[in-house]
Motif scaffolding. Structure first.
Motif, mmCIF file in Angstrom:
data_model
loop_
_atom_site.group_PDB
_atom_site.id
_atom_site.type_symbol
_atom_site.label_atom_id
_atom_site.label_comp_id
_atom_site.label_asym_id
_atom_site.label_seq_id
_atom_site.Cartn_x
_atom_site.Cartn_y
_atom_site.Cartn_z
ATOM 1 N N LYS A 278 -6.818 -4.864 -11.808
ATOM 2 C CA LYS A 278 -7.752 -5.387 -10.830
ATOM 3 C C LYS A 278 -7.400 -6.837 -10.572
ATOM 4 C CE LYS A 278 -11.151 -4.452 -13.552
ATOM 5 N NZ LYS A 278 -12.521 -4.252 -14.047
ATOM 6 N N GLY A 279 -8.086 -7.439 -9.593
ATOM 7 C CA GLY A 279 -7.876 -8.853 -9.334
ATOM 8 C C GLY A 279 -7.267 -9.131 -7.982
ATOM 9 N N ALA A 280 -7.045 -10.411 -7.715
ATOM 10 C CA ALA A 280 -6.615 -10.873 -6.405
ATOM 11 C C ALA A 280 -5.279 -10.282 -5.980
ATOM 12 C CB ALA A 280 -6.544 -12.398 -6.391
ATOM 13 N N SER A 281 -4.396 -9.993 -6.928
ATOM 14 C CA SER A 281 -3.073 -9.472 -6.574
ATOM 15 C C SER A 281 -3.142 -8.113 -5.900
ATOM 16 C CB SER A 281 -2.191 -9.380 -7.825
ATOM 17 O OG SER A 281 -2.733 -8.443 -8.740
ATOM 18 N N MET A 282 -4.239 -7.382 -6.087
ATOM 19 C CA MET A 282 -4.383 -6.067 -5.467
ATOM 20 C C MET A 282 -5.080 -6.132 -4.113
ATOM 21 S SD MET A 282 -5.246 -3.296 -8.438
ATOM 22 C CE MET A 282 -5.074 -1.941 -7.260
ATOM 23 N N LEU A 283 -5.514 -7.319 -3.714
ATOM 24 C CA LEU A 283 -6.330 -7.443 -2.509
ATOM 25 C C LEU A 283 -5.591 -8.157 -1.394
ATOM 26 C CD1 LEU A 283 -9.633 -8.447 -4.310
ATOM 27 C CD2 LEU A 283 -9.037 -6.198 -3.408
ATOM 28 N N SER A 284 -5.881 -7.738 -0.177
ATOM 29 C CA SER A 284 -5.331 -8.390 1.011
ATOM 30 C C SER A 284 -6.349 -9.423 1.485
ATOM 31 C CB SER A 284 -5.041 -7.347 2.092
ATOM 32 O OG SER A 284 -4.510 -7.942 3.243
ATOM 33 N N LEU A 285 -6.386 -10.552 0.823
ATOM 34 C CA LEU A 285 -7.454 -11.534 1.040
ATOM 35 C C LEU A 285 -7.386 -12.178 2.417
ATOM 36 C CD1 LEU A 285 -7.280 -13.239 -2.480
ATOM 37 C CD2 LEU A 285 -9.044 -11.671 -1.658
ATOM 38 N N GLY A 286 -6.185 -12.295 2.986
ATOM 39 C CA GLY A 286 -6.027 -13.023 4.236
ATOM 40 C C GLY A 286 -6.289 -12.220 5.486
ATOM 41 N N PHE B 87 2.623 -4.160 -0.542
ATOM 42 C CA PHE B 87 2.117 -3.017 -1.285
ATOM 43 C C PHE B 87 1.814 -3.396 -2.721
ATOM 44 C CE2 PHE B 87 4.944 -0.362 1.651
ATOM 45 C CZ PHE B 87 3.881 0.098 2.405
ATOM 46 N N THR B 88 0.968 -2.600 -3.347
ATOM 47 C CA THR B 88 0.883 -2.562 -4.800
ATOM 48 C C THR B 88 1.175 -1.121 -5.229
ATOM 49 O OG1 THR B 88 -1.458 -1.918 -4.998
ATOM 50 C CG2 THR B 88 -0.976 -4.266 -4.686
ATOM 51 N N GLU B 89 1.339 -0.929 -6.508
ATOM 52 C CA GLU B 89 1.517 0.431 -7.019
ATOM 53 C C GLU B 89 0.173 1.056 -7.376
ATOM 54 O OE1 GLU B 89 4.247 -0.393 -10.133
ATOM 55 O OE2 GLU B 89 5.897 -0.799 -8.742
ATOM 56 N N GLY B 90 -0.888 0.475 -6.797
ATOM 57 C CA GLY B 90 -2.223 0.985 -7.035
ATOM 58 C C GLY B 90 -2.603 0.820 -8.493
ATOM 59 N N TYR B 91 -3.493 1.668 -8.951
ATOM 60 C CA TYR B 91 -3.968 1.574 -10.333
ATOM 61 C C TYR B 91 -3.023 2.242 -11.323
ATOM 62 C CZ TYR B 91 -8.330 -0.064 -8.298
ATOM 63 O OH TYR B 91 -9.272 -0.797 -7.614
ATOM 64 N N TYR B 92 -1.914 2.784 -10.831
ATOM 65 C CA TYR B 92 -0.933 3.343 -11.759
ATOM 66 C C TYR B 92 -0.392 2.245 -12.679
ATOM 67 C CZ TYR B 92 -0.891 7.535 -8.854
ATOM 68 O OH TYR B 92 -1.254 8.673 -8.160
ATOM 69 N N THR B 93 -0.200 1.051 -12.130
ATOM 70 C CA THR B 93 0.334 -0.047 -12.943
ATOM 71 C C THR B 93 -0.538 -1.297 -12.888
ATOM 72 O OG1 THR B 93 1.712 -0.817 -11.098
ATOM 73 C CG2 THR B 93 2.712 0.734 -12.639
ATOM 74 N N CYS B 94 -1.435 -1.379 -11.907
ATOM 75 C CA CYS B 94 -2.260 -2.580 -11.746
ATOM 76 C C CYS B 94 -3.680 -2.306 -12.257
ATOM 77 C CB CYS B 94 -2.330 -3.009 -10.278
ATOM 78 S SG CYS B 94 -0.711 -3.222 -9.506
ATOM 79 N N TYR C 65 -11.440 -11.800 2.647
ATOM 80 C CA TYR C 65 -11.474 -10.332 2.614
ATOM 81 C C TYR C 65 -11.401 -9.860 1.163
ATOM 82 C CZ TYR C 65 -10.802 -10.860 7.600
ATOM 83 O OH TYR C 65 -10.965 -11.206 8.914
ATOM 84 N N ILE C 66 -12.447 -10.188 0.426
ATOM 85 C CA ILE C 66 -12.447 -9.993 -1.030
ATOM 86 C C ILE C 66 -12.713 -8.552 -1.442
ATOM 87 C CG2 ILE C 66 -13.092 -12.370 -1.568
ATOM 88 C CD1 ILE C 66 -16.002 -11.349 -1.810
ATOM 89 N N LEU C 67 -13.042 -7.692 -0.476
ATOM 90 C CA LEU C 67 -13.277 -6.274 -0.780
ATOM 91 C C LEU C 67 -12.208 -5.385 -0.142
ATOM 92 C CD1 LEU C 67 -17.157 -5.985 -0.193
ATOM 93 C CD2 LEU C 67 -15.936 -6.720 -2.264
ATOM 94 N N SER C 68 -11.118 -5.984 0.315
ATOM 95 C CA SER C 68 -10.110 -5.249 1.090
ATOM 96 C C SER C 68 -8.816 -5.101 0.282
ATOM 97 C CB SER C 68 -9.822 -5.978 2.406
ATOM 98 O OG SER C 68 -8.839 -5.296 3.157
ATOM 99 N N PRO C 69 -8.606 -3.955 -0.371
ATOM 100 C CA PRO C 69 -7.382 -3.767 -1.158
ATOM 101 C C PRO C 69 -6.146 -3.632 -0.272
ATOM 102 C CG PRO C 69 -9.114 -2.236 -1.854
ATOM 103 C CD PRO C 69 -9.552 -2.831 -0.552
ATOM 104 N N LYS C 70 -5.021 -4.060 -0.825
ATOM 105 C CA LYS C 70 -3.744 -3.774 -0.187
ATOM 106 C C LYS C 70 -3.486 -2.262 -0.262
ATOM 107 C CE LYS C 70 -1.716 -8.185 -1.659
ATOM 108 N NZ LYS C 70 -0.768 -8.823 -2.603
ATOM 109 N N ASP C 71 -2.602 -1.791 0.587
ATOM 110 C CA ASP C 71 -2.217 -0.389 0.520
ATOM 111 C C ASP C 71 -1.364 -0.140 -0.722
ATOM 112 O OD1 ASP C 71 -3.521 -0.150 2.888
ATOM 113 O OD2 ASP C 71 -1.828 0.622 4.019
ATOM 114 N N MET C 72 -1.373 1.106 -1.174
ATOM 115 C CA MET C 72 -0.570 1.462 -2.339
ATOM 116 C C MET C 72 0.715 2.142 -1.904
ATOM 117 S SD MET C 72 -2.329 4.919 -3.973
ATOM 118 C CE MET C 72 -1.351 4.790 -5.432
ATOM 119 N N CYS C 73 1.758 1.934 -2.706
ATOM 120 C CA CYS C 73 3.027 2.634 -2.543
ATOM 121 C C CYS C 73 3.532 2.937 -3.949
ATOM 122 C CB CYS C 73 4.034 1.785 -1.777
ATOM 123 S SG CYS C 73 5.697 2.517 -1.739
ATOM 124 N N ALA C 74 3.483 4.195 -4.328
ATOM 125 C CA ALA C 74 3.870 4.597 -5.683
ATOM 126 C C ALA C 74 5.335 5.000 -5.781
ATOM 127 C CB ALA C 74 2.979 5.740 -6.163
#
Length: 808
Positions: free
Chosen positions: A312-320, A303-310, A226-235
């Protein structure tokens, strides 16, 4: 969850920061207001970007507006899709009119034409420029503000520094997403769903193809497909940074989500916004319990903090997996023929739901503390081995908390009361607050024959406001000493006054539209074009490689060449010679600018424009409002050609785009027509000032993310990689200088031989976009005579796009 979220609403906090919550139904709207939302965004029957949400019918939406207004909250209507000519002329204004009259607080808009008409017909209705407008910097924000937008909704891809740049340089209000789903593509710049079928994201019908599994050519994906599927953000952890960057409205994503999610997330953000506003940074601390509650409500693999702190890359994606993961809750201790012993890794509630696999789950029978064990009997077919960990996908306690605290109504509006009972005069009752006051009169007060009325008893009767939204504040009773006040008369007076006060609260923002119903008309230059246009359209070509330049020059009908901006860096001297050669042949050389421009790349872009001036280019192919604003600032009277991503799906959007160009002090030469209209839908939009792309690979997605980085192939140089899903193949091109990727379909659009182009549409120009074609293919493509005489076919090597089939 703690019941401390049954808060006292703080109006002063609302003036400093707004919590903006989603609602897909009337019940959800009421629940998020009860949970602490300052404003709610929702969709009506038409033109919303979530066509499959439980949108509001007219009466229901008016009820929602009035419900919000009685608590001094706001309702924003999403009109954030692209409209076709017939829709915008026949339906838009009459659709908005009843909501405008009910006191609608703002509209959220994507379409330039909608922007134009709302400003014209409802000049006092605030406009919020949707994130679908792809707002990435101060130049575009300032342009929208000066054109009439009160607020811009920033692209999710901006970090706090970039948002602060907008805030410092522009007076516009800023709204940014702080929680929920992230799109892989920049919002408003995705055609992937559209060209996978007919469900267009720009029309509110995205099928979410980014949540599907993809293969990457030449790569074995170990962590998931799921290489195009970002994790949800929580700021929540960085909320002070977001607020201090200048974000006024904190937006929670989720009009497709249920009431538990919407109200639960809203309540938790209410808690922490109030904490920050009251205690500042030093007193701001986010508890693990609340983060886990948000995870239980919905998350795609943490969660990630979205693009506020991240970045790009695998850490922002829900690959599984692309859907709700829940929270890790149980560990299998043993499995004896389906008799399974589980250990609780978190506190477990009765009726929590645990996932076995994608299709199966089971629920707990009773509550457990962390560390306690229980036994459950399940079919032997499930491979639940000791050591496995199971995730809770439904937290029953959260559902109960939302139902108890927010689905039942507890909010009250404080109202002061003043009663006058003077003998010989009609009794009167006034109910009032800081902004509203209603007064009603009753029967004439008579003298008491025996025992006169007491202030204490009258006060007691007047404050019995029952199930209304009113809560008694200060009570004043002016009473003659000998007055006789029957309880029945007092009760009737109280009910009448309370009813009128509630009606006044609900209708406090009602207004009257001027002129009744409206019918708008098309705006085009067809008659002018009949005089101005040439017998045949100009031919232009976009080149990504200079090796194709000489081949294109073999065809004298080509009058304009767009050069990809990368050529300024990769082959500067050759490009300069190519521009000179075109000028010697009396042809135009136009620089095709990057597809996206963020504030952090502003200096690089400014340098690019200055180099282009030295090269004596005839103009710029502009891809977004940010570039338009900066191009005008660096080079006044610059000649501008707008690309297909600056959508002109109706004649009114063309008119607004012309106004933007004038505002930027540029000269608008050509506007590229969009990919998603049919031949008949294009007809009212097409004239001599437009250009139609007839050949080229269609840009499906524009993203801050990079597939090459995700799979560990990033070398910080422009490159390409191929991804596949079922029968669809896509070419993903990295553009490292401006930090974005462009995903294009492997099969090019080819409508060169569509007769309607030359007999009905008659655009001022047609364009061919050349990427990796060989010389033989280019020569075949540019056989101009064949355009008019050939046969139009769609085969396995090309597509007719939406030219005939259209989108929903």
């Amino acid at each position: 969850m703690e019941e401390q979220n049954l808060y006292q609403y703080n109006k002063e906090n609302a003036k400093k920061v707004e919590i903006l919550a989603p609602a897909g139904s009337y019940n959800i709207c009421k629940a998020v207001i009860q949970a602490g939302a300052d404003a709610v965004y929702l969709g009506g029957d038409f033109f919303g970007a979530r066509a499959y949400a439980g949108n509001f019918h007219e009466n229901e939406l008016i009820d929602a507006i009035e419900y919000a207004h009685q608590f001094d909250r706001k309702i924003y209507l999403t009109v954030n899709t692209l409209l076709k000519e017939c829709e915008i002329n026949s339906r838009l204004i009459s659709y908005i009119k009843p909501y405008y009259e009910a006191g609608l607080d703002a509209v959220i808009v994507q379409d330039f034409g909608v922007f134009n008409l709302i400003r014209k017909y409802f000049p006092d209705l605030p406009i919020h420029a949707s994130t679908q407008m792809t707002q990435t910097g101060p130049e575009g924000a300032e342009m929208l503000f000066k054109a009439g937008a009160l607020r811009v909704v920033t692209s999710r891809e901006l970090n706090c520094k970039e948002i602060k740049d907008i805030h410092d340089r522009c007076d516009v209000e800023i709204e940014s997403f702080v929680h929920g789903a992230l799109c892989y593509s920049y919002s408003g710049q995705c055609l992937l769903s559209s060209f996978n079928g007919t469900r267009s994201g720009n029309r509110g019908r995205c099928a979410q193809p980014c949540r599907l599994a993809y293969d990457v050519a030449g790569e074995k994906l170990k962590d998931g497909k799921y290489i195009l599927s970002p994790k949800d953000m929580c700021a929540l952890p960085v909320l002070p940074d977001v607020i201090e960057a200048g974000v006024y409205s904190l937006k929670i994503e989720g009009r497709m989500k249920n009431v538990t999610y919407a109200a639960g997330v809203t309540a938790i953000y209410r808690k922490y916004v109030d904490m920050y506003l009251e205690k500042g940074r030093k007193g701001y601390k986010v508890s693990r319990q609340d983060i886990m509650a948000l995870m239980d409500l919905y998350n795609r693999g943490a969660f990630t903090e979205g693009y506020y702190t991240c970045g790009k890359g695998a850490s922002m994606l829900s690959l599984g997996r692309p859907n709700h993961m829940g929270t890790k809750a149980l560990r299998i201790m043993e499995n004896v023929n389906g008799r399974i012993k589980c250990k609780a890794l978190e506190s477990i509630n009765a009726h929590d739901v645990f996932e076995i696999d994608k299709e199966h789950s089971f629920s707990s029978g009773s509550a457990l503390k962390e560390g306690e064990t229980f036994v459950v009997n399940l079919p032997k077919k499930y491979r639940l081995n000791p050591g496995m960990e199971l995730y809770r996908t439904k937290n029953a306690a959260l559902t109960d908390w939302v139902r108890k605290c927010f689905e039942s109504e507890h909010l009250k509006v404080q109202a002061d009361i003043s009663y006058t009972g003077i003998t010989g005069r009609p009794m009167s009752l006034t109910i009032y607050n800081d902004s509203l006051s209603v007064t009603v009169e009753g029967a004439v007060v008579e003298k008491a024959a025996r025992q006169p009325a007491s202030k204490t008893k009258i006060t007691e009767q007047l404050t019995k406001l029952g199930d209304t939204v009113l809560k008694p504040g200060h009570v004043e009773v002016i009473l003659s000493e000998d007055a006789f006040i029957p309880a029945s008369q007092l009760n009737e007076l109280r009910r009448e006054a309370a009813g009128k006060m509630v009606a006044a609260l609900r209708g406090r923002k009602r207004r009257k539209a001027v002129g009744g119903l409206y019918n708008t008309k098309s705006i085009n230059d067809k008659q002018i074009c009949e005089i101005q246009k040439k017998p045949e359209p100009q031919i232009s070509v976009l080149l990504e490689r200079l090796e194709h330049f000489k081949t294109v020059l073999e065809f004298p009908r080509v009058s304009r060449i767009y050069f990809d901006y990368n050529l300024l860096y990769d082959a500067p001297s050759e490009l300069l010679n190519a521009v000179k050669e075109l000028h010697n042949m009396d042809k135009e050389a136009v620089l095709a600018l990057p597809h996206i421009l963020k504030a952090e790349n502003g200096q690089i872009f400014e340098s690019l424009l200055k180099i282009a001036l030295e090269y004596n280019f005839d103009g710029y192919l502009v891809r977004n409002l940010e570039e338009l604003g900066m191009a005008g600032r660096i080079n006044k009277n610059a000649r501008i050609y707008t690309d297909a991503g600056l959508y002109i799906t109706n004649s009114h959007s063309k008119e607004q785009l012309k106004q933007f160009a004038e505002q930027a002090q540029t000269i608008l030469c050509k506007m590229t027509l969009p990919y998603e209209l049919t031949a008949s839908e294009l007809e009212p939009v097409t004239d001599y000032n437009t250009e139609l792309i007839v050949y080229g690979k269609i840009p499906m997605m524009l993203s801050q993310q990079c597939v090459r980085k995700t799979v560990g192939k990033c070398d910080h140089n422009n490159g390409r990689i191929v991804i596949e899903n079922q029968n669809n193949q896509y070419d993903v091109q990295s553009n490292c200088r401006f930090c974005y990727t462009l995903t294009r379909g492997a099969k090019p659009l080819d409508i060169r031989m569509a007769k309607e182009i030359y007999t009905k549409l008659c655009p001022g120009a047609i364009r061919l976009e050349i990427s990796d074609e060989d010389e033989e293919k280019i020569r075949k493509l540019l056989q101009i005579e064949a355009f008019y005489e050939g046969t139009l076919n769609e085969d396995n090597r090309s597509t007719l796009g939406h030219f005939y089939r259209g989108v929903e």
